[in-house]
Each structure stands twice: as C-alpha cells, then as structure tokens.
Scaffold this active site. Structure first.
Site, PDB file in Angstrom:
ATOM      1  CD  GLU A  80       8.044  -0.621  -3.253  1.00 30.80           C
ATOM      2  OE1 GLU A  80       7.310  -0.065  -2.563  1.00 30.80           O
ATOM      3  OE2 GLU A  80       8.093  -2.049  -3.031  1.00 30.80           O
ATOM      4  NE  ARG A 102      -0.332   2.024   5.147  1.00 32.60           N
ATOM      5  CZ  ARG A 102       0.571   1.023   4.729  1.00 32.60           C
ATOM      6  NH1 ARG A 102       1.573   1.359   4.202  1.00 32.60           N
ATOM      7  NH2 ARG A 102       0.553  -0.095   5.085  1.00 32.60           N
ATOM      8  CG  ASP A 136       2.617   0.838   7.736  1.00 34.01           C
ATOM      9  OD1 ASP A 136       3.660   0.609   7.009  1.00 34.01           O
ATOM     10  OD2 ASP A 136       2.128   0.031   8.584  1.00 34.01           O
ATOM     11  CG  ASP A 145      14.252  -1.331   5.300  1.00 37.22           C
ATOM     12  OD1 ASP A 145      15.289  -1.329   5.343  1.00 37.22           O
ATOM     13  OD2 ASP A 145      13.372  -1.297   6.183  1.00 37.22           O
ATOM     14  CE  LYS A 169      -2.239  -2.382   3.626  1.00 37.91           C
ATOM     15  NZ  LYS A 169      -2.664  -2.827   4.714  1.00 37.91           N
ATOM     16  N   GLY A 170       2.034   1.325   0.329  1.00 32.83           N
ATOM     17  CA  GLY A 170       3.006   2.048   0.524  1.00 32.83           C
ATOM     18  C   GLY A 170       2.961   3.165  -0.532  1.00 32.83           C
ATOM     19  CE  LYS A 204      14.328   3.758   6.206  1.00 31.97           C
ATOM     20  NZ  LYS A 204      13.965   2.662   6.947  1.00 31.97           N
TER      21      LYS A 204
HETATM   22  C1  PRP Z   1       7.699  -1.996   2.123  1.00 33.24           C
HETATM   23  C2  PRP Z   1       7.670  -1.141   0.794  1.00 33.24           C
HETATM   24  C3  PRP Z   1       8.442  -2.336   0.080  1.00 33.24           C
HETATM   25  C4  PRP Z   1       9.039  -3.297   1.201  1.00 33.24           C
HETATM   26  C5  PRP Z   1      10.369  -2.851   1.169  1.00 33.24           C
HETATM   27  O1  PRP Z   1       6.024  -2.610   2.063  1.00 33.24           O
HETATM   28  O2  PRP Z   1       6.576  -0.493   0.318  1.00 33.24           O
HETATM   29  O3  PRP Z   1       7.305  -2.888  -0.901  1.00 33.24           O
HETATM   30  O4  PRP Z   1       8.367  -3.024   2.473  1.00 33.24           O
HETATM   31  O5  PRP Z   1      11.155  -3.626   2.107  1.00 33.24           O
HETATM   32  P1  PRP Z   1      12.384  -4.291   1.525  1.00 33.24           P
HETATM   33  O6  PRP Z   1      13.382  -3.541   0.481  1.00 33.24           O
HETATM   34  O7  PRP Z   1      13.011  -4.634   3.160  1.00 33.24           O
HETATM   35  O8  PRP Z   1      12.308  -5.783   0.838  1.00 33.24           O
HETATM   36  P2  PRP Z   1       5.275  -3.430   3.332  1.00 33.24           P
HETATM   37  O9  PRP Z   1       5.686  -4.534   3.370  1.00 33.24           O
HETATM   38  O10 PRP Z   1       5.716  -2.585   4.713  1.00 33.24           O
HETATM   39  O11 PRP Z   1       3.944  -3.026   3.077  1.00 33.24           O
HETATM   40  P3  PRP Z   1       3.191  -1.583   2.773  1.00 33.24           P
HETATM   41  O12 PRP Z   1       3.580  -1.007   1.308  1.00 33.24           O
HETATM   42  O13 PRP Z   1       1.537  -2.313   2.551  1.00 33.24           O
HETATM   43  O14 PRP Z   1       3.323  -0.947   4.016  1.00 33.24           O
END
Ligand code: PRP
Length: 184
Positions: free
Chosen positions: A103, A169, A163, A107, A47-48, A135
C-alpha cells in the site's frame, strides 16, 4: 515532476526521494530475508501503490510475482467507511501462497483490515502488509503491519502515488500542498 515544477503549489517536502529509496532498500532487505526460499506474491492496491510496487519489486532479489487489486470504499467524503467493494480482483489463486499486500498509505486502516480479512478467507499460507506511509488513526485498528516506510502525522499528503483530486501521484517525494491549491 519535481519540486521545481510544483512552484508555489508545494508547501513542504515531508519525505525526500532519497529517504524513500533508502527506506525501500531496508524494507527490501528484510522482505528478502523473511521470504528466502519462498515463492512470494506481492499485491498492489491500485492506484496509489503503483510507485511503491514498482520500486519495491526492483530492490528485491527474488523473482516475485505481482498482482493487483482495486477497491473502493463506500461512503461520502474523504474518509473511509470500512465497507469495501472490489473493483478489480486478483488474477492469481492465492491458496497456499505467501502474499504481501503493498500500500501507499494506511490512513484509518479500514480498507486494509477489510482486505486482509478478504484475502485470508481464500486460504493463503500467509498474508502480510507493507505500506510506505502509516497515519496515526491506523493505531486504533487491530491491524498487524509488518513493513512500514514512515509514520507521518495526520496531514493531507501527496506524491509517490498519493493524490489530491487524482493529481500529484507522480511526484518522487511525499509532501503537502499549499492551502491555495485546495481553494482553487
Ligand atoms: C487510499 C490508499 C488506501 C486507502 C487507505 O486509497 O491507497 O487504499 O486509501 O485509507 P484507509 O486506511 O482510511 O482505509 P484511495 O481510496 O485514496 O484510492 P487510490 O489508491 O486510487 O488513490
């Protein structure tokens, strides 16, 4: 929701709404130029990415198509395992299409490296990545990210799609939460 509404729950603002908008205008101009005359599909990862998709799409000067994916990383806790499950797939056939994945944050980079591989296996003309935040852990993964909003340090950030326990968000900026929020 803004900084005033946050009261003492806000620790600090790392990237202001103005800085986000200025950076989006720069990224948008590059994307417009890079895809001039082509039929671009932007893919938001739910959702981000909702905020950055909405704002990026509106600064672009061509009628891009928009589609969405929802993925979930297997594994406990807050870190990604790299094993990804598709919760919602694209509705678009991307064979021979130019695809730009959008995105909110990269991370560990594990979600995206899986996703890029998955989309590339569907025969698109190209797959590139745009993220609002990257990051430092993502440097360790072999991932080519063409459009990056901001490189930020490894702290827990919220806002602009990001979030904490599904909240914050809807902040128009990116910031950190006061420690007491996590303790409640
Ligand atoms: C977050 C973000 C990426 C992922 C990145 O999504 O939107 O999809 O984490 O993390 P990584 O680089 O460590 O793989 P999340 O799983 O938190 O879901 P959301 O977008 O619904 O908050």
């Amino acid at each position: 929701m803004d900084a005033k509404d946050m009261g003492r729950d806000l620790e600090k603002v790392l990237v202001t709404e103005e800085e986000i908008n200025a950076r989006l205008a720069e990224l948008g101009a590059r994307i417009d130029a890079d895809y001039a005359g082509r039929d671009l599909l932007i893919v938001g990862v739910l959702k981000g990415a909702v905020m950055v998709m909405a704002d990026l799409a509106r600064v672009l000067h061509s009628p891009v198509s928009m589609d969405w994916m929802a993925v979930s990383s297997y594994g406990a806790g807050t870190t990604s395992s790299g094993v990804v499950r598709i919760l919602k797939d694209l509705e678009t056939d991307i064979k021979d299409r130019d695809v730009l994945i959008v995105e909110d944050v990269i991370d560990s980079g594990l979600t995206l490296s899986w996703l890029v591989g998955n989309l590339k296996s569907r025969g698109p003309s190209s797959v590139e990545v745009c993220t609002m935040v990257r990051k430092p852990l993502a440097f360790d993964v072999d991932l080519d990210v063409k459009y990056i909003g901001f490189d930020l340090p490894n702290e827990f950030i919220v806002g602009y799609g990001l979030d904490y326990a599904e909240k914050y968000r809807n902040l128009p900026f990116i910031g950190t939460l006061a420690p007491h929020v996590y303790e409640e």
